[in-house]
Design a protein around this motif. Structure first.
Motif, PDB file in Angstrom:
ATOM      1  N   VAL A 128       1.137  -1.178   0.167  1.00 37.78           N
ATOM      2  CA  VAL A 128      -0.118  -0.146  -0.226  1.00 37.78           C
ATOM      3  C   VAL A 128       0.614   1.368  -0.202  1.00 37.78           C
ATOM      4  O   VAL A 128       1.809   0.871   0.822  1.00 37.78           O
ATOM      5  CB  VAL A 128      -0.904  -0.192   1.442  1.00 37.78           C
ATOM      6  CG1 VAL A 128      -1.260  -1.425   0.987  1.00 37.78           C
ATOM      7  CG2 VAL A 128       0.151  -0.134   2.509  1.00 37.78           C
ATOM      8  N   SER A 129       0.326   1.992  -0.178  1.00 36.23           N
ATOM      9  CA  SER A 129       0.988   3.707  -0.579  1.00 36.23           C
ATOM     10  C   SER A 129       0.209   4.806  -0.156  1.00 36.23           C
ATOM     11  O   SER A 129      -0.857   4.532  -0.511  1.00 36.23           O
ATOM     12  CB  SER A 129       1.655   4.393  -2.103  1.00 36.23           C
ATOM     13  OG  SER A 129       2.723   5.210  -2.203  1.00 36.23           O
ATOM     14  N   ALA A 130       0.278   5.963   0.502  1.00 37.50           N
ATOM     15  CA  ALA A 130      -0.026   6.856   1.044  1.00 37.50           C
ATOM     16  C   ALA A 130       0.011   8.066  -0.233  1.00 37.50           C
ATOM     17  O   ALA A 130      -0.728   9.136   0.098  1.00 37.50           O
ATOM     18  CB  ALA A 130       0.329   7.241   2.375  1.00 37.50           C
ATOM     19  N   GLY A 131       0.891   7.183  -1.235  1.00 37.48           N
ATOM     20  CA  GLY A 131       0.845   8.395  -1.853  1.00 37.48           C
ATOM     21  C   GLY A 131       1.317   9.892  -1.293  1.00 37.48           C
ATOM     22  O   GLY A 131       1.520  10.883  -2.553  1.00 37.48           O
ATOM     23  N   GLY A 132       2.258  10.467  -0.728  1.00 35.33           N
ATOM     24  CA  GLY A 132       3.196  10.997   0.009  1.00 35.33           C
ATOM     25  C   GLY A 132       2.198  11.875   0.778  1.00 35.33           C
ATOM     26  O   GLY A 132       2.336  12.954   0.914  1.00 35.33           O
ATOM     27  N   ARG A 133       0.594  11.471   1.145  1.00 35.47           N
ATOM     28  CA  ARG A 133       0.165  11.751   2.440  1.00 35.47           C
ATOM     29  C   ARG A 133       0.320  11.032   3.581  1.00 35.47           C
ATOM     30  O   ARG A 133      -0.511  10.399   3.462  1.00 35.47           O
ATOM     31  CB  ARG A 133      -1.595  11.742   1.615  1.00 35.47           C
ATOM     32  CG  ARG A 133      -2.009  12.058   0.144  1.00 35.47           C
ATOM     33  CD  ARG A 133      -3.315  12.229  -0.584  1.00 35.47           C
ATOM     34  NE  ARG A 133      -3.490  10.587  -0.175  1.00 35.47           N
ATOM     35  CZ  ARG A 133      -3.394   9.095  -1.089  1.00 35.47           C
ATOM     36  NH1 ARG A 133      -2.977  10.010  -2.265  1.00 35.47           N
ATOM     37  NH2 ARG A 133      -4.000   8.015  -0.510  1.00 35.47           N
ATOM     38  N   PHE A 134       0.902  12.178   4.582  1.00 34.70           N
ATOM     39  CA  PHE A 134       1.132  12.213   5.567  1.00 34.70           C
ATOM     40  C   PHE A 134       0.081  11.471   6.585  1.00 34.70           C
ATOM     41  O   PHE A 134      -0.021  11.029   7.712  1.00 34.70           O
ATOM     42  CB  PHE A 134       2.316  12.827   6.068  1.00 34.70           C
ATOM     43  CG  PHE A 134       3.475  12.752   5.173  1.00 34.70           C
ATOM     44  CD1 PHE A 134       3.978  11.583   5.720  1.00 34.70           C
ATOM     45  CD2 PHE A 134       3.810  13.689   4.665  1.00 34.70           C
ATOM     46  CE1 PHE A 134       5.082  11.850   4.982  1.00 34.70           C
ATOM     47  CE2 PHE A 134       5.182  13.480   4.340  1.00 34.70           C
ATOM     48  CZ  PHE A 134       6.281  12.819   3.567  1.00 34.70           C
ATOM     49  N   GLU A 135      -1.603  12.685   5.793  1.00 34.93           N
ATOM     50  CA  GLU A 135      -2.406  12.094   6.914  1.00 34.93           C
ATOM     51  C   GLU A 135      -2.913  10.924   6.769  1.00 34.93           C
ATOM     52  O   GLU A 135      -3.919  10.836   7.811  1.00 34.93           O
ATOM     53  CB  GLU A 135      -3.415  13.602   6.660  1.00 34.93           C
ATOM     54  CG  GLU A 135      -4.197  13.759   4.559  1.00 34.93           C
ATOM     55  CD  GLU A 135      -2.509  13.825   3.985  1.00 34.93           C
ATOM     56  OE1 GLU A 135      -3.116  14.394   2.628  1.00 34.93           O
ATOM     57  OE2 GLU A 135      -1.407  14.715   4.307  1.00 34.93           O
ATOM     58  N   ASP A 136      -2.604  10.370   5.887  1.00 36.39           N
ATOM     59  CA  ASP A 136      -3.168   8.877   5.367  1.00 36.39           C
ATOM     60  C   ASP A 136      -2.604   7.553   6.312  1.00 36.39           C
ATOM     61  O   ASP A 136      -2.911   6.580   6.270  1.00 36.39           O
ATOM     62  CB  ASP A 136      -3.767   8.496   4.192  1.00 36.39           C
ATOM     63  CG  ASP A 136      -4.402   9.303   4.040  1.00 36.39           C
ATOM     64  OD1 ASP A 136      -5.486  10.398   4.248  1.00 36.39           O
ATOM     65  OD2 ASP A 136      -4.596   9.716   2.402  1.00 36.39           O
ATOM     66  N   MET A 137      -1.384   8.090   6.455  1.00 36.02           N
ATOM     67  CA  MET A 137      -0.422   6.801   6.781  1.00 36.02           C
ATOM     68  C   MET A 137      -0.900   6.137   8.364  1.00 36.02           C
ATOM     69  O   MET A 137      -1.287   5.234   8.752  1.00 36.02           O
ATOM     70  CB  MET A 137       0.676   7.566   7.227  1.00 36.02           C
ATOM     71  CG  MET A 137       1.581   8.372   6.527  1.00 36.02           C
ATOM     72  SD  MET A 137       2.209   7.195   5.695  1.00 36.02           S
ATOM     73  CE  MET A 137       3.469   6.611   5.900  1.00 36.02           C
ATOM     74  N   ASP A 138      -1.583   6.842   9.127  1.00 36.21           N
ATOM     75  CA  ASP A 138      -2.586   6.122  10.780  1.00 36.21           C
ATOM     76  C   ASP A 138      -3.170   5.680   9.794  1.00 36.21           C
ATOM     77  O   ASP A 138      -3.467   4.128  10.761  1.00 36.21           O
ATOM     78  CB  ASP A 138      -2.716   7.358  11.591  1.00 36.21           C
ATOM     79  CG  ASP A 138      -1.652   7.962  12.210  1.00 36.21           C
ATOM     80  OD1 ASP A 138      -0.291   7.255  12.024  1.00 36.21           O
ATOM     81  OD2 ASP A 138      -1.971   9.006  12.775  1.00 36.21           O
ATOM     82  N   LYS A 139      -3.986   5.550   8.926  1.00 34.03           N
ATOM     83  CA  LYS A 139      -5.714   4.265   8.469  1.00 34.03           C
ATOM     84  C   LYS A 139      -4.393   3.605   7.681  1.00 34.03           C
ATOM     85  O   LYS A 139      -5.084   2.141   8.127  1.00 34.03           O
ATOM     86  CB  LYS A 139      -6.026   5.704   7.429  1.00 34.03           C
ATOM     87  CG  LYS A 139      -7.275   5.131   7.071  1.00 34.03           C
ATOM     88  CD  LYS A 139      -8.180   5.714   6.538  1.00 34.03           C
ATOM     89  CE  LYS A 139      -9.086   5.273   5.214  1.00 34.03           C
ATOM     90  NZ  LYS A 139      -9.873   5.550   4.518  1.00 34.03           N
ATOM     91  N   LEU A 140      -3.722   3.960   7.081  1.00 32.30           N
ATOM     92  CA  LEU A 140      -2.922   2.545   6.229  1.00 32.30           C
ATOM     93  C   LEU A 140      -2.636   1.977   7.062  1.00 32.30           C
ATOM     94  O   LEU A 140      -2.891   0.567   6.650  1.00 32.30           O
ATOM     95  CB  LEU A 140      -2.017   2.957   5.175  1.00 32.30           C
ATOM     96  CG  LEU A 140      -2.995   3.670   4.035  1.00 32.30           C
ATOM     97  CD1 LEU A 140      -1.946   4.437   3.280  1.00 32.30           C
ATOM     98  CD2 LEU A 140      -3.736   2.845   3.129  1.00 32.30           C
ATOM     99  N   ALA A 141      -1.471   2.336   8.183  1.00 31.69           N
ATOM    100  CA  ALA A 141      -1.278   1.282   9.241  1.00 31.69           C
ATOM    101  C   ALA A 141      -1.953   0.632   9.547  1.00 31.69           C
ATOM    102  O   ALA A 141      -2.028  -0.635   9.822  1.00 31.69           O
ATOM    103  CB  ALA A 141       0.144   2.434  10.029  1.00 31.69           C
TER     104      ALA A 141
END
Length: 183
Positions: free
Chosen positions: A4-17
């Motif tokens: 998976v990738s957040a595509g540079g959107r750090f605000e999505d990192m917690d959700k993806l993790a």
């Protein structure tokens, strides 16, 4: 392997993790400070393999020799080599004294602080001038930064490999050639 990738959107990192941890994989792998921070934030006991510029300083591991907990990986030396890279360029082309840096607005502040420290060492050591050009992760905005670099007299770009710059490397190379900026 599930990528998976957040595509540079750090605000999505917690959700993806959290989504990754919920899948109960045998191993989690990430190579960015925000990625490690997000994985650690899930409080998972799943082993995490990471690559980050300063795992000890950022508090992810106790030491490089004995990381402890469920985190292991490698110390990314790219920042530690920043001064050496500039030294090599200056040795071969001493007239290149103005170094531009292309960096994403909202990028990882820990990484940027370390990069700034390294570049300041290069400024002090080699008498170079440096300037950071902040971008918004929009490829269509890059040309204006290269125009500004050229107008401001910058002839060398210290490019930070990121989730934005890597996929846009051809565009960045083309713009660098167009405006006479060495990367």
């Amino acid at each position: 392997i599930d990528c998976v990738s957040a595509g540079g959107r750090f605000e999505d990192m917690d959700k993806l993790a959290a989504e990754l941890v919920a899948r109960q994989p045998e191993l989690l792998v990430t190579q960015s400070s925000p990625g490690v921070r997000a994985m650690v934030g899930t409080k998972t006991t799943i082993p995490i393999v990471m690559s980050t510029p300063d795992p000890v300083g950022e508090g992810y591991v106790q030491s490089l020799a004995r990381p402890g907990g469920n985190i292991t990986g490698v110390h990314d030396l790219s920042l530690d080599l920043a001064v050496k890279r500039i030294e090599l360029v200056r040795e071969f082309v001493p007239e290149w004294t103005n170094v531009a840096v292309l960096y994403r607005v909202g990028g990882d502040p820990t990484f940027f602080k370390r990069l700034e420290d390294q570049l300041n060492r290069a400024v002090d050591r080699f008498g170079i001038r440096r300037r950071v050009y902040y971008h918004q992760s929009r490829p269509e905005d890059l040309e204006q930064h290269f125009q500004a670099m050229r107008q401001d007299g910058y002839n060398l770009l210290y490019l930070v490999a990121t989730t934005f710059t890597f996929p846009h490397r051809q565009l960045i190379s083309d713009l660098a050639l167009k405006y006479g900026i060495r990367v």
